[in-house]
Design an enzyme around this catalytic site. Structure first.
Site, PDB file in Angstrom:
ATOM      1  N   GLY A   1      -0.710  -1.255   6.111  1.00 63.55           N
ATOM      2  CA  GLY A   1      -0.198  -3.280   6.163  1.00 63.55           C
ATOM      3  C   GLY A   1      -1.330  -3.743   6.153  1.00 63.55           C
ATOM      4  O   GLY A   1      -1.296  -5.232   6.116  1.00 63.55           O
TER       5      GLY A   1
ATOM      6  N   VAL B   1      -5.815   2.803   9.098  1.00 63.06           N
ATOM      7  CA  VAL B   1      -5.119   4.146   8.490  1.00 63.06           C
ATOM      8  C   VAL B   1      -3.987   3.472   7.127  1.00 63.06           C
ATOM      9  O   VAL B   1      -3.565   2.383   6.915  1.00 63.06           O
ATOM     10  CB  VAL B   1      -3.346   3.603   9.274  1.00 63.06           C
ATOM     11  CG1 VAL B   1      -2.782   2.668   9.734  1.00 63.06           C
ATOM     12  CG2 VAL B   1      -3.418   4.888   9.682  1.00 63.06           C
TER      13      VAL B   1
ATOM     14  N   PHE C   1     -12.586   0.332  -5.673  1.00 60.41           N
ATOM     15  CA  PHE C   1     -13.605   0.769  -6.139  1.00 60.41           C
ATOM     16  C   PHE C   1     -13.332   2.928  -6.443  1.00 60.41           C
ATOM     17  O   PHE C   1     -14.422   3.196  -5.960  1.00 60.41           O
ATOM     18  CB  PHE C   1     -14.737   0.472  -5.364  1.00 60.41           C
ATOM     19  CG  PHE C   1     -14.954  -0.821  -4.913  1.00 60.41           C
ATOM     20  CD1 PHE C   1     -16.013  -1.196  -6.064  1.00 60.41           C
ATOM     21  CD2 PHE C   1     -14.373  -1.924  -4.600  1.00 60.41           C
ATOM     22  CE1 PHE C   1     -16.113  -2.755  -6.361  1.00 60.41           C
ATOM     23  CE2 PHE C   1     -14.817  -3.298  -4.452  1.00 60.41           C
ATOM     24  CZ  PHE C   1     -15.823  -3.895  -5.574  1.00 60.41           C
ATOM     25  N   PHE C   2     -12.279   2.954  -6.094  1.00 62.50           N
ATOM     26  CA  PHE C   2     -12.643   4.062  -6.331  1.00 62.50           C
ATOM     27  C   PHE C   2     -12.843   4.912  -7.413  1.00 62.50           C
ATOM     28  O   PHE C   2     -12.566   4.579  -8.689  1.00 62.50           O
ATOM     29  CB  PHE C   2     -10.685   4.974  -5.293  1.00 62.50           C
ATOM     30  CG  PHE C   2      -9.861   5.352  -4.592  1.00 62.50           C
ATOM     31  CD1 PHE C   2     -10.398   6.275  -4.279  1.00 62.50           C
ATOM     32  CD2 PHE C   2      -9.733   3.770  -4.086  1.00 62.50           C
ATOM     33  CE1 PHE C   2     -10.387   6.269  -2.788  1.00 62.50           C
ATOM     34  CE2 PHE C   2      -8.800   4.051  -2.652  1.00 62.50           C
ATOM     35  CZ  PHE C   2      -9.350   5.560  -2.588  1.00 62.50           C
TER      36      PHE C   2
ATOM     37  N   TYR D   1       2.394   7.042  -5.843  1.00 64.97           N
ATOM     38  CA  TYR D   1      -0.353   6.919  -5.808  1.00 64.97           C
ATOM     39  C   TYR D   1       0.051   7.576  -7.024  1.00 64.97           C
ATOM     40  O   TYR D   1       0.870   8.860  -7.724  1.00 64.97           O
ATOM     41  CB  TYR D   1      -0.082   8.141  -4.881  1.00 64.97           C
ATOM     42  CG  TYR D   1       0.016   6.440  -3.714  1.00 64.97           C
ATOM     43  CD1 TYR D   1      -1.578   6.071  -3.378  1.00 64.97           C
ATOM     44  CD2 TYR D   1       0.899   7.235  -2.638  1.00 64.97           C
ATOM     45  CE1 TYR D   1      -1.339   5.155  -2.088  1.00 64.97           C
ATOM     46  CE2 TYR D   1       0.682   6.752  -1.106  1.00 64.97           C
ATOM     47  CZ  TYR D   1      -0.385   6.206  -0.420  1.00 64.97           C
ATOM     48  OH  TYR D   1      -0.611   5.396   0.731  1.00 64.97           O
ATOM     49  N   GLN D   2      -1.070   6.990  -7.359  1.00 64.98           N
ATOM     50  CA  GLN D   2      -0.953   7.779  -8.644  1.00 64.98           C
ATOM     51  C   GLN D   2      -2.559   8.438  -8.891  1.00 64.98           C
ATOM     52  O   GLN D   2      -3.815   7.612  -8.696  1.00 64.98           O
ATOM     53  CB  GLN D   2      -1.071   6.542 -10.473  1.00 64.98           C
ATOM     54  CG  GLN D   2      -1.290   7.022 -11.661  1.00 64.98           C
ATOM     55  CD  GLN D   2       0.216   8.058 -11.525  1.00 64.98           C
ATOM     56  OE1 GLN D   2       1.116   8.199 -11.065  1.00 64.98           O
ATOM     57  NE2 GLN D   2       0.441   9.102 -12.952  1.00 64.98           N
TER      58      GLN D   2
ATOM     59  N   THR E   1      -0.816  -6.436   2.726  1.00 65.47           N
ATOM     60  CA  THR E   1       0.114  -7.170   2.806  1.00 65.47           C
ATOM     61  C   THR E   1      -1.014  -8.327   3.907  1.00 65.47           C
ATOM     62  O   THR E   1      -0.598  -9.549   3.381  1.00 65.47           O
ATOM     63  CB  THR E   1       1.299  -6.889   3.587  1.00 65.47           C
ATOM     64  OG1 THR E   1       1.141  -5.614   2.581  1.00 65.47           O
ATOM     65  CG2 THR E   1       2.511  -7.306   4.133  1.00 65.47           C
TER      66      THR E   1
ATOM     67  N   LYS F   1       3.897  -3.324  14.960  1.00 65.29           N
ATOM     68  CA  LYS F   1       3.634  -4.752  14.881  1.00 65.29           C
ATOM     69  C   LYS F   1       4.732  -5.604  13.717  1.00 65.29           C
ATOM     70  O   LYS F   1       4.156  -5.114  12.814  1.00 65.29           O
ATOM     71  CB  LYS F   1       2.890  -6.122  15.390  1.00 65.29           C
ATOM     72  CG  LYS F   1       2.746  -5.824  17.120  1.00 65.29           C
ATOM     73  CD  LYS F   1       1.809  -6.080  17.622  1.00 65.29           C
ATOM     74  CE  LYS F   1       1.661  -6.182  19.315  1.00 65.29           C
ATOM     75  NZ  LYS F   1       2.007  -6.476  20.820  1.00 65.29           N
TER      76      LYS F   1
ATOM     77  N   ASP G   1      -9.889  -0.227  -2.237  1.00 66.25           N
ATOM     78  CA  ASP G   1      -9.284   0.058  -3.368  1.00 66.25           C
ATOM     79  C   ASP G   1      -9.518   0.433  -5.039  1.00 66.25           C
ATOM     80  O   ASP G   1      -9.402   1.120  -5.702  1.00 66.25           O
ATOM     81  CB  ASP G   1      -7.966  -0.167  -3.266  1.00 66.25           C
ATOM     82  CG  ASP G   1      -7.009   0.479  -2.118  1.00 66.25           C
ATOM     83  OD1 ASP G   1      -7.766   1.551  -1.198  1.00 66.25           O
ATOM     84  OD2 ASP G   1      -5.734   0.000  -2.011  1.00 66.25           O
TER      85      ASP G   1
END
Length: 192
Positions: free
Chosen positions: A5, A1, A28-29, A132-133, A8, A170, A26
């Site tokens: 997290g 999702v 590989f966008f 976001y960009q 992190t 959590k 991310d």
């Protein structure tokens, strides 16, 4: 999702595990100009076609062939414990992203799979705090991001197995402890 997290958790695990590296989906966008736009004007970033998935698989396979030459930092983990003795020849790759288990060529590569979940309201709240960009357009979360999450999560539940679902509400410490313990058990099995 989204905003669950993942990054992190991966970064914290990297500091605790020996010879650990991370590959992030991310990275590989495709450029914005190559990402499709739907009829509402939403850029369709939350689909596999928005990513260079073949390149990601190639990067993972290259790491698997030669982890020592892949830029892995082989320093001692910060939180060394008895469970990690004699692991200097063990290399750990954490692959983190939001559409990993929906891409068939990756499914044969995993030793362990973790999936962070969040309820709608918490996910939307966290997403609203991120920059976001390019920036999210009004209605983007409800019109594209959340529906795509539900679609891919349903696909995942129908087709994939051996996934450990983690409650993203959590604390970071709880999640880290749970996943770290599980990885230590997996490393013990691999060494047997």
């Amino acid at each position: 999702v989204t905003n669950g997290g993942k990054t992190t958790l991966a970064e914290k695990l990297k500091k605790m595990l020996p010879n650990c590296d991370i590959i992030s989906q991310d990275d590989f966008f495709k450029p914005e100009s190559e990402v499709e736009t739907d009829e509402r004007g939403f850029k369709l970033y939350d689909v596999l076609d928005a990513l260079y998935m073949d390149e990601m698989v190639k990067s993972i396979r290259n790491w698997m062939k030669s982890p020592t030459s892949s830029g892995v930092v082989t320093q001692e983990p910060q939180n060394t414990c008895d469970n990690l003795k004699d692991t200097e020849d063990v290399y750990v790759l954490i692959v983190e992203g939001f559409l990993l288990y929906n891409y068939e060529p990756l499914n044969e590569l995993w030793n362990r799979r973790y999936f962070l979940t969040l309820p709608y309201q918490e996910c939307k709240r966290r997403r609203s705090t991120r920059v976001y960009q390019p920036a999210d357009t009004p209605g983007y979360f409800d019109g594209h991001v959340w529906p795509m999450y539900l679609k891919y999560k349903n696909e995942l539940e129908e087709n994939a197995s051996n996934i450990v679902y983690l409650d993203g509400t959590k604390s970071q410490e709880e999640l880290l402890s749970c996943v770290y313990s599980d990885i230590i058990q997996e490393l013990k099995k691999l060494r047997e």
